[in-house]
Design a protein around this motif. Structure first.
Motif, PDB file in Angstrom:
ATOM      1  N   UNK A  56      43.512  27.752 -12.038  1.00  0.00           N
ATOM      2  CA  UNK A  56      42.520  28.705 -11.534  1.00  0.00           C
ATOM      3  C   UNK A  56      42.458  29.946 -12.425  1.00  0.00           C
ATOM      4  N   UNK A  57      43.623  30.357 -12.924  1.00  0.00           N
ATOM      5  CA  UNK A  57      43.649  31.546 -13.785  1.00  0.00           C
ATOM      6  C   UNK A  57      42.912  31.303 -15.099  1.00  0.00           C
ATOM      7  N   UNK A  58      42.766  30.043 -15.514  1.00  0.00           N
ATOM      8  CA  UNK A  58      41.994  29.741 -16.718  1.00  0.00           C
ATOM      9  C   UNK A  58      40.543  30.188 -16.533  1.00  0.00           C
ATOM     10  N   UNK A  59      40.096  30.219 -15.268  1.00  0.00           N
ATOM     11  CA  UNK A  59      38.706  30.603 -14.992  1.00  0.00           C
ATOM     12  C   UNK A  59      38.618  32.056 -14.525  1.00  0.00           C
ATOM     13  N   UNK A  60      39.531  32.453 -13.644  1.00  0.00           N
ATOM     14  CA  UNK A  60      39.390  33.759 -12.984  1.00  0.00           C
ATOM     15  C   UNK A  60      40.421  34.792 -13.437  1.00  0.00           C
ATOM     16  N   UNK A  61      41.277  34.437 -14.389  1.00  0.00           N
ATOM     17  CA  UNK A  61      42.285  35.405 -14.828  1.00  0.00           C
ATOM     18  C   UNK A  61      43.160  35.843 -13.666  1.00  0.00           C
ATOM     19  N   UNK A  62      43.763  37.026 -13.792  1.00  0.00           N
ATOM     20  CA  UNK A  62      44.617  37.536 -12.711  1.00  0.00           C
ATOM     21  C   UNK A  62      43.941  38.668 -11.953  1.00  0.00           C
ATOM     22  N   UNK A  63      42.903  39.253 -12.530  1.00  0.00           N
ATOM     23  CA  UNK A  63      42.254  40.400 -11.905  1.00  0.00           C
ATOM     24  C   UNK A  63      40.990  39.969 -11.164  1.00  0.00           C
ATOM     25  N   UNK A  64      40.142  39.185 -11.861  1.00  0.00           N
ATOM     26  CA  UNK A  64      38.855  38.818 -11.250  1.00  0.00           C
ATOM     27  C   UNK A  64      39.055  37.983  -9.982  1.00  0.00           C
ATOM     28  N   UNK A  65      40.187  37.282  -9.899  1.00  0.00           N
ATOM     29  CA  UNK A  65      40.382  36.420  -8.728  1.00  0.00           C
ATOM     30  C   UNK A  65      40.401  37.246  -7.443  1.00  0.00           C
ATOM     31  N   UNK A  66      40.793  38.541  -7.524  1.00  0.00           N
ATOM     32  CA  UNK A  66      40.763  39.384  -6.314  1.00  0.00           C
ATOM     33  C   UNK A  66      39.339  39.494  -5.773  1.00  0.00           C
ATOM     34  N   UNK A  67      38.342  39.518  -6.691  1.00  0.00           N
ATOM     35  CA  UNK A  67      36.953  39.622  -6.253  1.00  0.00           C
ATOM     36  C   UNK A  67      36.548  38.417  -5.428  1.00  0.00           C
ATOM     37  N   UNK A  68      37.128  37.270  -5.747  1.00  0.00           N
ATOM     38  CA  UNK A  68      36.770  36.044  -5.023  1.00  0.00           C
ATOM     39  C   UNK A  68      37.576  35.898  -3.737  1.00  0.00           C
ATOM     40  N   UNK A  69      38.798  36.460  -3.723  1.00  0.00           N
ATOM     41  CA  UNK A  69      39.609  36.428  -2.498  1.00  0.00           C
ATOM     42  C   UNK A  69      38.994  37.359  -1.461  1.00  0.00           C
ATOM     43  N   UNK A  70      38.454  38.488  -1.926  1.00  0.00           N
ATOM     44  CA  UNK A  70      38.009  39.568  -1.037  1.00  0.00           C
ATOM     45  C   UNK A  70      39.028  40.692  -1.121  1.00  0.00           C
ATOM     46  N   UNK A  71      38.568  41.881  -1.530  1.00  0.00           N
ATOM     47  CA  UNK A  71      39.529  42.976  -1.742  1.00  0.00           C
ATOM     48  C   UNK A  71      40.131  43.459  -0.424  1.00  0.00           C
TER      49      UNK A  71
END
Ligand SMILES: NC(=O)c1ccc[n+]([C@@H]2O[C@H](COP(=O)([O-])OP(=O)(O)OC[C@H]3O[C@@H](n4cnc5c(N)ncnc54)[C@H](O)[C@@H]3O)[C@@H](O)[C@H]2O)c1
Length: 319
Positions: free
Chosen positions: A229-244
């Motif tokens: 998943x980090x290959x697509x969303x990195x470590x920072x952008x994934x928070x945007x998809x989780x919901x801050x």
């Protein structure tokens, strides 16, 4: 110094990292003086480089002629003086001990030309503390990731006295050999990526040492989730998809406690004491069943090349 002026690269240390580093520069056409104090390290390095180049030829990432030329560009030696004299660039990848690095730099300071640019592959050490004052302007840490002939990132860390021209030169050299440099403005132990890994490692050893999960299950779990998943969303952008909001709420959960700092985790130190150091001794957390080192490395490299072939950060072009 201009990139076009670089003819010879002196590479010190032919252990886990040295062979891949030598391969990268030699395949780009540079003469590489590969120095290790131990003859057996040089012998193993050449076997590994031959095997690595063979994999690149099989994958049509290098022609057989280019692979032969790369091998011919590597000059193994046990003599620091022979490797260091006439070096335009020094790549230091010796054992991660400050005193050993200090001793080597003192010697190189006497034998290398004034123009030489120094790149240290240290993982954590403040190399600027052991480098002589007159060499500081030409020194950076250039930290690669294993296996360095495949993983493209190199962290470039400037020291307090490093000239901008040196940083520009190193960035240009790394791009010329198809790497992806990331410049850090100042030194912090572990730089960027190893700091992240260190925090992850703390939790890994906490989970293993306390019997929450086995090494096998843990690796399956991360390979089936956060790593791809980090290959697509990195470590920072994934928070945007989780919901801050959810992420902020999770941090407030008082039931989660940080693992205690343990710099001698049992699962690690016991294996080291037994001489189980990983693939280089045939056994670590996993057992490599008496297979040859180059076979084990080849299996890893082929799998990694498949992953990078589907990555936006692909740096290899088919011939
Ligand atoms: N192993 C990794 O995954 C990795 C990743 C990134 C960076 N690094 C860093 O790269 C450096 C090398 O790591 P490694 O894992 O390849 O180490 P290693 O222990 O596998 O190999 C080090 C080699 O240096 C040689 N050596 C020691 N003193 C020397 C000298 N004065 N001149 C020439 N050779 C000498 C040793 O004989 C040995 O073969 C370290 O600073 C390490 O922190 C390692």
């Amino acid at each position: 110094m201009d990139l076009d002026d670089v003819k010879k690269i002196a590479l010190f240390g032919a252990g886990t990292m040295g062979p891949g580093l030598a391969q990268v520069f030699a395949a780009a056409g540079y003469v590489v003086g590969l120095c290790d104090l131990r003859k057996e390290a040089l012998d193993t390095a050449l076997t590994v480089i031959r095997s690595n180049l063979g994999t690149f030829v099989e994958r049509k990432l290098l022609s057989p002629e280019a692979a032969d030329r790369a091998l011919g560009n590597i000059m193994p030696t046990q003599s620091v003086d022979e490797a260091g004299q006439d070096a335009d660039v020094v790549v230091e990848a010796i054992v991660e001990k400050k005193d050993a690095k200090r001793e080597l730099y003192e010697r190189l300071n006497r034998i290398c030309p004034d123009r030489a640019v120094f790149m240290s592959n240290t993982s954590y050490l403040n190399i600027f503390e052991v480098m002589s004052p007159e060499r500081q302007p030409n020194t950076v840490i250039a930290h690669w990731f294993a296996p360095p002939h495949i993983v493209p990132l190199v962290e470039v860390v400037r020291g307090p006295e490093t000239r901008q021209a040196t940083v520009d030169f190193v960035v240009a050299l790394l791009k010329k050999v198809d790497r992806i440099p990331a410049v850090m403005e100042k030194f912090v132990p572990g730089f960027c990526i190893n700091r992240l890994l260190r925090i992850l490692g703390r939790e890994v050893f906490f989970l293993l040492d306390n019997g929450y999960i086995s090494p096998e299950e843990l690796d399956v779990a991360v390979k089936a989730s956060i790593i791809p998943r980090a290959m697509v969303l990195g470590l920072v952008q994934r928070y945007d998809f989780t919901g801050l909001d959810l992420s902020a709420g999770n941090l407030e959960n008082a039931e989660y406690l940080e693992p205690p700092i343990d710099n001698a985790p049992r699962s690690l130190v016991e294996r080291v004491a037994n001489g189980d150091l990983g693939v280089k001794t045939g056994k670590g957390f996993f057992d490599y069943g008496g297979r040859k080192l180059e076979e084990i490395l080849k299996e890893r490299d082929v799998a990694l090349l498949d992953v990078f072939a589907n990555s936006k950060h692909l740096i290899y072009k088919k011939i």
